[in-house]
Motif scaffolding. Structure first.
Motif, PDB file in Angstrom:
ATOM      1  N   PRO A 194      11.570  -9.927   7.670  1.00  0.00           N
ATOM      2  CA  PRO A 194      11.769 -10.866   6.551  1.00  0.00           C
ATOM      3  C   PRO A 194      10.912 -10.506   5.343  1.00  0.00           C
ATOM      4  CG  PRO A 194      11.624 -12.056   8.615  1.00  0.00           C
ATOM      5  CD  PRO A 194      11.297 -10.626   8.934  1.00  0.00           C
ATOM      6  N   ASP A 195      11.519 -10.530   4.161  1.00  0.00           N
ATOM      7  CA  ASP A 195      10.838 -10.095   2.945  1.00  0.00           C
ATOM      8  C   ASP A 195       9.521 -10.830   2.700  1.00  0.00           C
ATOM      9  OD1 ASP A 195      12.828  -8.271   2.425  1.00  0.00           O
ATOM     10  OD2 ASP A 195      13.949  -9.619   1.100  1.00  0.00           O
ATOM     11  N   VAL A 196       9.470 -12.105   3.062  1.00  0.00           N
ATOM     12  CA  VAL A 196       8.277 -12.899   2.770  1.00  0.00           C
ATOM     13  C   VAL A 196       7.037 -12.318   3.446  1.00  0.00           C
ATOM     14  CG1 VAL A 196       8.660 -14.506   4.702  1.00  0.00           C
ATOM     15  CG2 VAL A 196       7.324 -15.238   2.732  1.00  0.00           C
ATOM     16  N   LEU A 197       7.214 -11.680   4.610  1.00  0.00           N
ATOM     17  CA  LEU A 197       6.059 -11.165   5.349  1.00  0.00           C
ATOM     18  C   LEU A 197       5.464  -9.916   4.712  1.00  0.00           C
ATOM     19  CD1 LEU A 197       7.228 -11.689   9.045  1.00  0.00           C
ATOM     20  CD2 LEU A 197       5.776 -13.165   7.638  1.00  0.00           C
ATOM     21  N   THR A 198       6.222  -9.265   3.851  1.00  0.00           N
ATOM     22  CA  THR A 198       5.706  -8.079   3.145  1.00  0.00           C
ATOM     23  C   THR A 198       5.405  -8.384   1.687  1.00  0.00           C
ATOM     24  OG1 THR A 198       7.964  -7.331   2.643  1.00  0.00           O
ATOM     25  CG2 THR A 198       6.958  -6.507   4.679  1.00  0.00           C
ATOM     26  N   SER A 199       5.473  -9.657   1.320  1.00  0.00           N
ATOM     27  CA  SER A 199       5.299 -10.043  -0.084  1.00  0.00           C
ATOM     28  C   SER A 199       3.837 -10.068  -0.523  1.00  0.00           C
ATOM     29  CB  SER A 199       5.911 -11.427  -0.327  1.00  0.00           C
ATOM     30  OG  SER A 199       5.142 -12.431   0.358  1.00  0.00           O
ATOM     31  N   GLY A 200       2.937 -10.273   0.437  1.00  0.00           N
ATOM     32  CA  GLY A 200       1.524 -10.404   0.083  1.00  0.00           C
ATOM     33  C   GLY A 200       1.144 -11.803  -0.365  1.00  0.00           C
ATOM     34  N   ASN A 201       2.110 -12.700  -0.442  1.00  0.00           N
ATOM     35  CA  ASN A 201       1.852 -14.087  -0.860  1.00  0.00           C
ATOM     36  C   ASN A 201       1.513 -14.914   0.386  1.00  0.00           C
ATOM     37  OD1 ASN A 201       2.113 -16.848  -1.618  1.00  0.00           O
ATOM     38  ND2 ASN A 201       3.401 -16.245  -3.360  1.00  0.00           N
TER      39      ASN A 201
END
Length: 248
Positions: A194-201
């Protein structure tokens, strides 16, 4: 340092479990001390028998009170605290993470593992402080149950897992099932993280993890919500999750 005594007729069963991985390291780092005792050595007859036929008839043999009474009394004499005496038994309370956390605060635990049709009732009434079942099924003895309980307690002891947060997010520690985990590569044969896990946020990551914990709990163990107080935000997310699944 926590002290754990285990009363069993098969002490060799514990060699592999306590001699490897986290349980071994915990002992090496003086977080816990294991003492495996063959309670047959406490039998007061020359044949060292620890069981006998049940009064009133019936199948199977019953564990005699004398060896357990004497073994526990001996261990209590050597203790610097008042140990909890835990009987592994299908009639006991169902074991939970909350119980593991409670027991991890003790200085000394004594586990009693039986191997017959049952225990003389006087053991329950006058020796045991806790009766624990690891599930609604029957095993040939209490050893495997004791190993499960010991593992779940030892990993909660300070310093055993290295980072305190290592166990705080485990399934059941928060009351919810744990969220999904991913590691590298980010794209494995077309299956992407999932993109969120690589977002750094980190705020969004924490929110995603909580939502997924709620989702997994709702799908697999909705009964856990009966024992939880959800925050207003968690309730809102849970309602959104339920609507999503109704639409699909």
């Amino acid at each position: 340092m926590m002290k754990m005594d285990v009363l069993t007729l098969f002490p060799e069963m514990f060699d592999g479990v306590l001699g490897h991985s986290i349980l071994k390291r915990a002992a090496e780092h003086n977080a816990v001390e294991y003492n495996i005792v063959n309670f047959r050595t406490y039998a007061d007859n020359k044949h060292q028998t620890v069981d006998d036929y049940p009064y009133g008839g019936g199948a199977g043999m019953v564990l005699k009170p004398q060896p357990i009474f004497d073994a526990v009394a001996d261990l209590q004499k050597k203790s610097t605290s008042s140990p909890r005496v835990i009987l592994l038994c299908p009639q006991g309370e169902k074991y939970t993470q909350r119980k593991a956390e409670e027991l991890s605060q003790e200085e000394h635990l004594i586990f009693v593992c039986g191997h017959y049709e049952g225990y003389d009732e006087r053991i329950r009434e006058h020796v045991v402080t806790d009766e624990i079942s690891i599930g609604d099924f029957v095993l040939t003895g209490g050893e495997l149950g004791a190993m499960v309980v010991i593992d779940s307690i030892v990993r909660l002891l300070p310093g055993v897992l290295g980072k305190e947060e290592s166990h705080q997010s485990d399934s059941y520690s928060t009351g919810l099932l744990e969220h999904p985990h991913y590691t590298r590569p980010a794209d494995f044969r077309g299956m992407k993280v999932p993109d969120v896990l690589t977002s750094g946020n980190h705020r969004l990551i924490d929110e995603w993890r909580m939502k997924e914990s709620l989702r997994r709990t709702e799908l697999r163990r909705p009964d856990l919500f009966d024992h939880m107080e959800l925050s207003a935000e968690q309730k809102k997310w849970l309602e959104e999750i339920k609507k999503e699944h109704e639409e699909h």
